[in-house]
Design an enzyme around this catalytic site. Structure first.
Site, mmCIF file in Angstrom:
data_model
loop_
_atom_site.group_PDB
_atom_site.id
_atom_site.type_symbol
_atom_site.label_atom_id
_atom_site.label_comp_id
_atom_site.label_asym_id
_atom_site.label_seq_id
_atom_site.Cartn_x
_atom_site.Cartn_y
_atom_site.Cartn_z
ATOM 1 N N TYR A 1 0.976 -1.098 0.013
ATOM 2 C CA TYR A 1 0.026 0.040 0.015
ATOM 3 C C TYR A 1 0.842 1.259 0.040
ATOM 4 C CZ TYR A 1 -3.558 -3.229 1.340
ATOM 5 O OH TYR A 1 -4.566 -4.110 1.259
ATOM 6 N N PRO B 1 -15.672 -3.921 2.446
ATOM 7 C CA PRO B 1 -16.636 -4.490 3.245
ATOM 8 C C PRO B 1 -17.798 -3.452 2.884
ATOM 9 C CG PRO B 1 -15.108 -3.161 4.423
ATOM 10 C CD PRO B 1 -14.448 -3.750 3.306
ATOM 11 N N GLY C 1 -16.888 1.534 -1.253
ATOM 12 C CA GLY C 1 -17.570 2.821 -0.947
ATOM 13 C C GLY C 1 -18.433 3.042 -2.323
ATOM 14 N N LEU D 1 -23.875 -0.747 -4.302
ATOM 15 C CA LEU D 1 -24.706 -1.066 -3.201
ATOM 16 C C LEU D 1 -26.069 -1.033 -3.534
ATOM 17 C CD1 LEU D 1 -23.253 0.547 -0.015
ATOM 18 C CD2 LEU D 1 -23.165 -1.839 -0.836
HETATM 19 N N1 LIG Z 1 -6.406 -8.537 0.938
HETATM 20 C C1 LIG Z 1 -6.811 -7.984 -0.294
HETATM 21 O O1 LIG Z 1 -6.503 -8.085 -1.312
HETATM 22 C C2 LIG Z 1 -7.470 -6.458 -0.154
HETATM 23 C C3 LIG Z 1 -7.880 -5.870 -1.226
HETATM 24 C C4 LIG Z 1 -8.319 -4.450 -1.040
HETATM 25 C C5 LIG Z 1 -8.446 -4.036 0.159
HETATM 26 N N2 LIG Z 1 -7.905 -4.599 1.253
HETATM 27 C C6 LIG Z 1 -8.139 -4.153 2.675
HETATM 28 O O2 LIG Z 1 -9.403 -3.933 2.763
HETATM 29 C C7 LIG Z 1 -9.825 -2.673 3.346
HETATM 30 C C8 LIG Z 1 -11.008 -2.083 2.683
HETATM 31 O O3 LIG Z 1 -11.094 -2.348 1.432
HETATM 32 P P1 LIG Z 1 -11.577 -1.042 0.583
HETATM 33 O O4 LIG Z 1 -10.871 0.063 1.183
HETATM 34 O O5 LIG Z 1 -11.038 -1.407 -0.875
HETATM 35 O O6 LIG Z 1 -13.028 -1.009 0.421
HETATM 36 P P2 LIG Z 1 -14.146 -0.279 1.357
HETATM 37 O O7 LIG Z 1 -13.660 -0.226 2.804
HETATM 38 O O8 LIG Z 1 -15.317 -1.156 1.060
HETATM 39 O O9 LIG Z 1 -14.322 1.132 0.778
HETATM 40 C C9 LIG Z 1 -13.372 2.109 0.753
HETATM 41 C C10 LIG Z 1 -13.859 3.169 0.125
HETATM 42 O O10 LIG Z 1 -15.060 3.765 0.618
HETATM 43 C C11 LIG Z 1 -15.241 4.983 0.791
HETATM 44 N N3 LIG Z 1 -15.750 5.188 2.148
HETATM 45 C C12 LIG Z 1 -15.386 4.647 3.231
HETATM 46 N N4 LIG Z 1 -16.314 5.189 4.184
HETATM 47 C C13 LIG Z 1 -17.538 5.613 3.617
HETATM 48 C C14 LIG Z 1 -18.581 6.433 3.876
HETATM 49 N N5 LIG Z 1 -18.872 6.166 5.204
HETATM 50 N N6 LIG Z 1 -19.496 6.889 3.122
HETATM 51 C C15 LIG Z 1 -18.868 6.894 1.537
HETATM 52 N N7 LIG Z 1 -17.762 6.623 1.192
HETATM 53 C C16 LIG Z 1 -16.990 5.713 2.245
HETATM 54 C C17 LIG Z 1 -13.625 5.620 0.963
HETATM 55 O O11 LIG Z 1 -13.426 6.860 0.293
HETATM 56 P P3 LIG Z 1 -12.795 8.046 1.315
HETATM 57 O O12 LIG Z 1 -11.396 7.830 1.448
HETATM 58 O O13 LIG Z 1 -13.154 9.241 0.471
HETATM 59 O O14 LIG Z 1 -13.559 7.689 2.423
HETATM 60 C C18 LIG Z 1 -12.840 4.505 -0.026
HETATM 61 O O15 LIG Z 1 -12.576 4.794 -1.318
HETATM 62 C C19 LIG Z 1 -8.447 -1.818 2.732
HETATM 63 O O16 LIG Z 1 -8.295 -0.651 3.494
HETATM 64 C C20 LIG Z 1 -7.338 -2.768 2.985
HETATM 65 O O17 LIG Z 1 -6.812 -2.675 4.248
HETATM 66 C C21 LIG Z 1 -7.371 -5.700 1.169
#
Ligand SMILES: NC(=O)c1ccc[n+]([C@@H]2O[C@H](COP(=O)([O-])OP(=O)(O)OC[C@H]3O[C@@H](n4cnc5c(N)ncnc54)[C@H](OP(=O)(O)O)[C@@H]3O)[C@@H](O)[C@H]2O)c1
Length: 318
Positions: free
Chosen positions: A96, A242, A246, A251
Site C-alpha cells: 500500500y 466491506p 464505497g 450497493l
Molecule cells: N487482501 C486484499 O487483497 C485487499 C484488497 C483490497 C483492500 N484490502 C483491505 O481492505 C480494506 C477495505 O477495503 P477497501 O478500502 O478496498 O474498500 P471499502 O472499505 O469497502 O471502501 C473504501 C472506500 O469507500 C469510501 N468510504 C469509506 N467510508 C465511507 C462512507 N462512510 N461513505 C462513503 N464512502 C466511504 C472510501 O473513500 P474515502 O477515503 O473518500 O472515505 C474508500 O474509497 C483496505 O483498506 C485494505 O486494508 C485488502
C-alpha cells in the site's frame, strides 16, 4: 455544515457519529465504551482479542494506492482517531503505497498502545499505480517481512498475511517461509488472502492459518463458502471491500438494495453503515476493515458497530 441542507437521514447519521465521539473517563472504561467495542470482540489465533470493527489502511495513500496521500497530516489524524474510537485491529500491507501506509501507521501511532494489533501482508509487488503483481518466492517474502518489521518498528508482526498465492511458486514454499519467520519470532500468526476453499485447506496442511481476508460484502458474497469454513474452524474472516469500495452505485444495484435501504431507514443510518452492520450480524467470525482517508467517513463507519440488525432484517437480506 448548515443544518438546513441536511436530510433527516443525514441528520440522524451525523448525530450518531457525534454521539459516539463523546468518550471520556478512565482508560479501561473508555475502551469498553468506545464505539468500535459495540461490535463485540473476536479472538484471533487463540490469543489476540480485538474489537470486531477494524480499520483498513489502504486508502490513506495516494490515488491508485500509489505514493503519498494528498494530506499526510490528515491521514495520521484519521489513524489516531480510529484508535480513539476503539479500533484495535488495523490492516495494512507493504504494497500500500508501497510502504506509505505502514510508514504512516508508525508515524501516527508508535509507540503503539497496548492491545493494538497491526496486521500486514506481503507477496504483492507494485510496478505502478493500480498495478499489482504477485511474488511468493521465499526470498522475497523474507525480505518483505523484515522490511515491514523495520517500517512498523515492531519486533514481531502479530498477523502476517500472504497477500496472494503466487501461481509460479508452490504454496508450500511461500507458506513454508512464513512458518520459518514464525519460528524465528518475527511473526506471531499467519493469515492468507483471497483464497478458495481448496487453497485454504491446502494452506492449513502446511502451516496453522488463523485468518482469511477475502473480498466479501452485501453485494458480493462469492466467498460465502470460505466464510463457512472460517466459522467452522474458528478462523477470523476479514472481509475486504466491506462497503463495496464505497460505491453507492454497487450497493444500490445489488439484488438486496431495497432491503438494505429499508434497514438503513429503520435504524436511521447510512447505506454504508447498514452494509457494515449486516456483515457484523452475518457471522461472529467477521472482522470488517472499512477503509477511508476521511475523518467524517471514519466516524460514520465505526459508528455502525452499534447497529444491531434484527433476525427479520437479516432474513430480508439473505
Ligand atoms: N487482501 C486484499 O487483497 C485487499 C484488497 C483490497 C483492500 N484490502 C483491505 O481492505 C480494506 C477495505 O477495503 P477497501 O478500502 O478496498 O474498500 P471499502 O472499505 O469497502 O471502501 C473504501 C472506500 O469507500 C469510501 N468510504 C469509506 N467510508 C465511507 C462512507 N462512510 N461513505 C462513503 N464512502 C466511504 C472510501 O473513500 P474515502 O477515503 O473518500 O472515505 C474508500 O474509497 C483496505 O483498506 C485494505 O486494508 C485488502
Amino acid at each position: 455544515m448548515e443544518t438546513s441542507y441536511l436530510t433527516r437521514r443525514q441528520l440522524l447519521v451525523s448525530a450518531a457519529a457525534v454521539g459516539t465521539a463523546c468518550v471520556a473517563g478512565p482508560r479501561a472504561a473508555a475502551q469498553q465504551r468506545a464505539p468500535a467495542a459495540a461490535a463485540g470482540t473476536l479472538r484471533i489465533g487463540g490469543d489476540l482479542v480485538v474489537n470486531r470493527m477494524g480499520f483498513g489502511a489502504m486508502r490513506i495513500t495516494g490515488p491508485g494506492i500509489w505514493g503519498e496521500p494528498k494530506d499526510a497530516a490528515e491521514a495520521r489524524r484519521v489513524l489516531r482517531r480510529a484508535v480513539e474510537l476503539g479500533v484495535n485491529f488495523i490492516d495494512t500491507a507493504d504494497a500500500y503505497g508501497p510502504e506509505v501506509s505502514e510508514r504512516l501507521i508508525k508515524e501516527a501511532l508508535h509507540p503503539y498502545p497496548p492491545g493494538l494489533v497491526i496486521a500486514t501482508k506481503g507477496g504483492l509487488l507494485r510496478p505502478g499505480p493500480d498495478q499489482w503483481t504477485r511474488d511468493g518466492r521465499p526470498a522475497h517474502l523474507r525480505e518483505a517481512c523484515e522490511a515491514s518489521l523495520q517500517r512498523l518498528k515492531l519486533e514481531r508482526i502479530d498477523l502476517y498475511q500472504l497477500h496472494r498465492i503466487d501461481p509460479q511458486v508452490p504454496a508450500a514454499d511461500s507458506l513454508g517461509e512464513l512458518a520459518r519467520l514464525q519460528r524465528e519470532g518475527k511473526i506471531r500468526h499467519i493469515g492468507v488472502s483471497q483464497v478458495s476453499v481448496d487453497e485454504l485447506a491446502a494452506a492449513r496442511r502446511i502451516v496453522p492459518i488463523v485468518s482469511v481476508q477475502n473480498r466479501y460484502n452485501v453485494v458480493d458474497r462469492s466467498s460465502a463458502d470460505v466464510l463457512a469454513v472460517c466459522e467452522r474452524e474458528r478462523m477470523a474472516f476479514i472481509p475486504w471491500a466491506p462497503i463495496a469500495s464505497g460505491s453507492a452505485e454497487k450497493l444500490e444495484s445489488g439484488a438486496s438494495s431495497a432491503a438494505l435501504d429499508a434497514v438503513a431507514q429503520a435504524h436511521g443510518v447510512s447505506m454504508w453503515q447498514a452494509a457494515l452492520a449486516w456483515l457484523l450480524a452475518k457471522s461472529p467470525s467477521m472482522l470488517p476493515i472499512p477503509g477511508t482517508s476521511s475523518m467524517a467517513h471514519l466516524e460514520e463507519d465505526i459508528a455502525a458497530a452499534r447497529v444491531r440488525l434484527t433476525a427479520a432484517q437479516l432474513a430480508t437480506l439473505a
